[in-house]
Design an enzyme around this catalytic site. Structure first.
Site, mmCIF file in Angstrom:
data_model
loop_
_atom_site.group_PDB
_atom_site.id
_atom_site.type_symbol
_atom_site.label_atom_id
_atom_site.label_comp_id
_atom_site.label_asym_id
_atom_site.label_seq_id
_atom_site.Cartn_x
_atom_site.Cartn_y
_atom_site.Cartn_z
ATOM 1 N NE ARG A 57 -3.439 0.124 2.665
ATOM 2 C CZ ARG A 57 -3.459 0.704 3.866
ATOM 3 N NH1 ARG A 57 -2.886 0.124 4.897
ATOM 4 N NH2 ARG A 57 -4.038 1.876 4.034
ATOM 5 C CE LYS A 199 -5.908 -3.355 5.134
ATOM 6 N NZ LYS A 199 -6.465 -3.788 6.446
ATOM 7 C CG HIS A 218 -6.916 -4.292 10.709
ATOM 8 N ND1 HIS A 218 -5.618 -3.801 10.715
ATOM 9 C CD2 HIS A 218 -6.899 -5.335 9.841
ATOM 10 C CE1 HIS A 218 -4.866 -4.509 9.890
ATOM 11 N NE2 HIS A 218 -5.629 -5.446 9.353
ATOM 12 C CB SER A 236 0.203 -6.001 7.727
ATOM 13 O OG SER A 236 0.538 -6.867 6.680
ATOM 14 C CE LYS A 240 -4.830 -8.660 10.944
ATOM 15 N NZ LYS A 240 -3.438 -8.227 10.687
ATOM 16 C CB THR A 241 -4.224 -14.946 8.055
ATOM 17 O OG1 THR A 241 -4.708 -13.684 7.609
ATOM 18 C CG2 THR A 241 -4.797 -16.035 7.172
ATOM 19 C CG ASP A 255 -7.422 -8.024 7.275
ATOM 20 O OD1 ASP A 255 -6.540 -8.010 8.146
ATOM 21 O OD2 ASP A 255 -7.548 -7.133 6.429
ATOM 22 N NE ARG A 321 -0.262 -8.841 2.024
ATOM 23 C CZ ARG A 321 -0.845 -8.565 3.186
ATOM 24 N NH1 ARG A 321 -1.917 -9.253 3.547
ATOM 25 N NH2 ARG A 321 -0.359 -7.640 3.988
#
Length: 360
Positions: A57, A199, A218, A236, A240-241, A255, A321
């Site tokens: 990003r 996003k 988030h 990030s 989390k995943t 997410d 990704r």
């Protein structure tokens, strides 16, 4: 206006388009992406794409239109940079002119699994693979009768080949992500990184959901056999995943979520996982998703002769990704909702060893 190969987007100022591809399914988007040399087919079926010089990003190129209806409700600063409505309109007009005589792809989906809070969103893209990204990441509408009458509340127009002129447009570079909350429109240019689409929609939900009494978060979320919901907050790359795809629990989402009076709900219909040095042994479910038809792999190395992947190769970026529909995973909550959380976990990714592994 009726949705045809040439009409249906006039309300967005998009006219004289060469062709509009409405709601193409995954196989057709594969065909278009490969035919246009946007990506290559890898072993076992994922589509591998390159995002050019932007492999992540661009927060310094993100702006919000400073207008009366939302101006007092935004914390302006480096994260929320203002741009005037006049500059937005000029840039938007040039973007529309750029798209004349070009083909575009449209996906109409929802953001938000809860039927009371979900928002219809229209994603208009220059690239076929980014249309597949939208199809993967948001919640699909499968009824053609509903799609025929679909009216979006949010619209995102992503045009990677269209660049801003900084000295004319009041931005910092040729890249721009501009969110107009009054018009509920996002325009993206100068970057192929698809995470900007996701996003930008989340930013819109961050603004509108609290007005309906919903906390936008988030975080990832999963649930146990007793219905005990857990949330995992973190930046990030903090896991989390990985942690939410626990083999002993069921995934709600990886997410972005909302928390309302009835519990939590996923905002998305897919996952956008980091895959650099992904291990079959440590993260078997996500690893398998990198080998499935319908998955998009951004900036992942592939042997062009054998078409086999090398997830350990970071020559293009550490931020490789995978985008895939959540249905690629074996244990998910189909309706994307859960009860109120019993556990809330903050992932710090403490590189200095200051914090203990688990702290209350």
């Amino acid at each position: 206006m009726e949705k045809t190969e040439y009409t249906g987007l006039e309300g967005h100022g998009l006219r004289n388009l060469a062709r509009i591809y409405w709601h193409l399914p995954t196989p057709a988007l594969y065909e278009e992406a490969i035919r246009r040399r946007e990506g290559v087919l890898a072993h076992l079926g994922p589509l591998v794409v390159r995002t050019g010089h932007h492999t992540g990003r661009s927060p310094k190129d993100r702006f919000l239109v400073k207008e009366p209806t939302s101006e007092a409700e935004i914390y302006w600063g480096e994260e929320n940079q203002p741009i005037s409505p006049e500059r937005f309109e000029i840039l938007y007009s040039r973007l529309c002119a750029y798209l004349q005589s070009k083909e575009v792809f449209v996906q109409e989906c929802y953001v938000g699994a809860h039927p009371r809070y979900r928002k219809p969103v229209r994603i208009i893209t220059e690239y076929a693979w980014q249309s597949l990204f939208a199809r993967n990441m948001f919640i699909r509408e499968l009824d053609p009768r509903v799609l025929k009458e679909f009216v979006p509340e949010f619209t995102v127009i992503a045009v990677p080949r269209f660049n801003a002129i900084p000295e004319q447009d009041g931005v910092h570079s040729e890249t721009f992500i501009i969110i107009n909350l009054a018009k509920r429109v996002v325009i993206i240019g100068g970057t192929s990184y698809a995470g900007e689409i996701k996003k930008a929609v989340f930013t819109m939900m961050n603004y509108f959901l609290p007005k309906e009494g919903v906390l936008s978060m988030h975080c990832s979320a999963n649930t146990g056999k007793r219905g005990d919901v857990a949330l995992f907050f973190g930046l990030s790359g903090t896991g989390k995943t990985t942690l939410s795809t626990d083999p002993e629990r069921v995934l709600i989402g990886d997410d972005e979520h909302g928390w309302c009076d009835e519990g939590v709900f996923n905002l998305e219909g897919g996952c956008y996982a980091k895959v650099i040095r992904l291990s079959r042994d440590d993260e078997p479910e996500i690893y398998e998703c990198t080998r499935k038809f319908g998955t998009i792999l951004e900036n992942v190395a592939v042997d062009m002769r054998t078409r086999r992947l090398d997830l350990d190769d970071s020559s293009l970026t550490e931020n490789t990704r995978a985008s895939f529909p959540i249905t690629h995973l074996p244990r998910i909550v189909r309706d994307g909702t859960g009860g109120h959380p019993q556990n809330v976990i903050f992932l710090t990714y403490d590189a200095f060893g200051v914090l203990p592994p688990v702290a209350k």
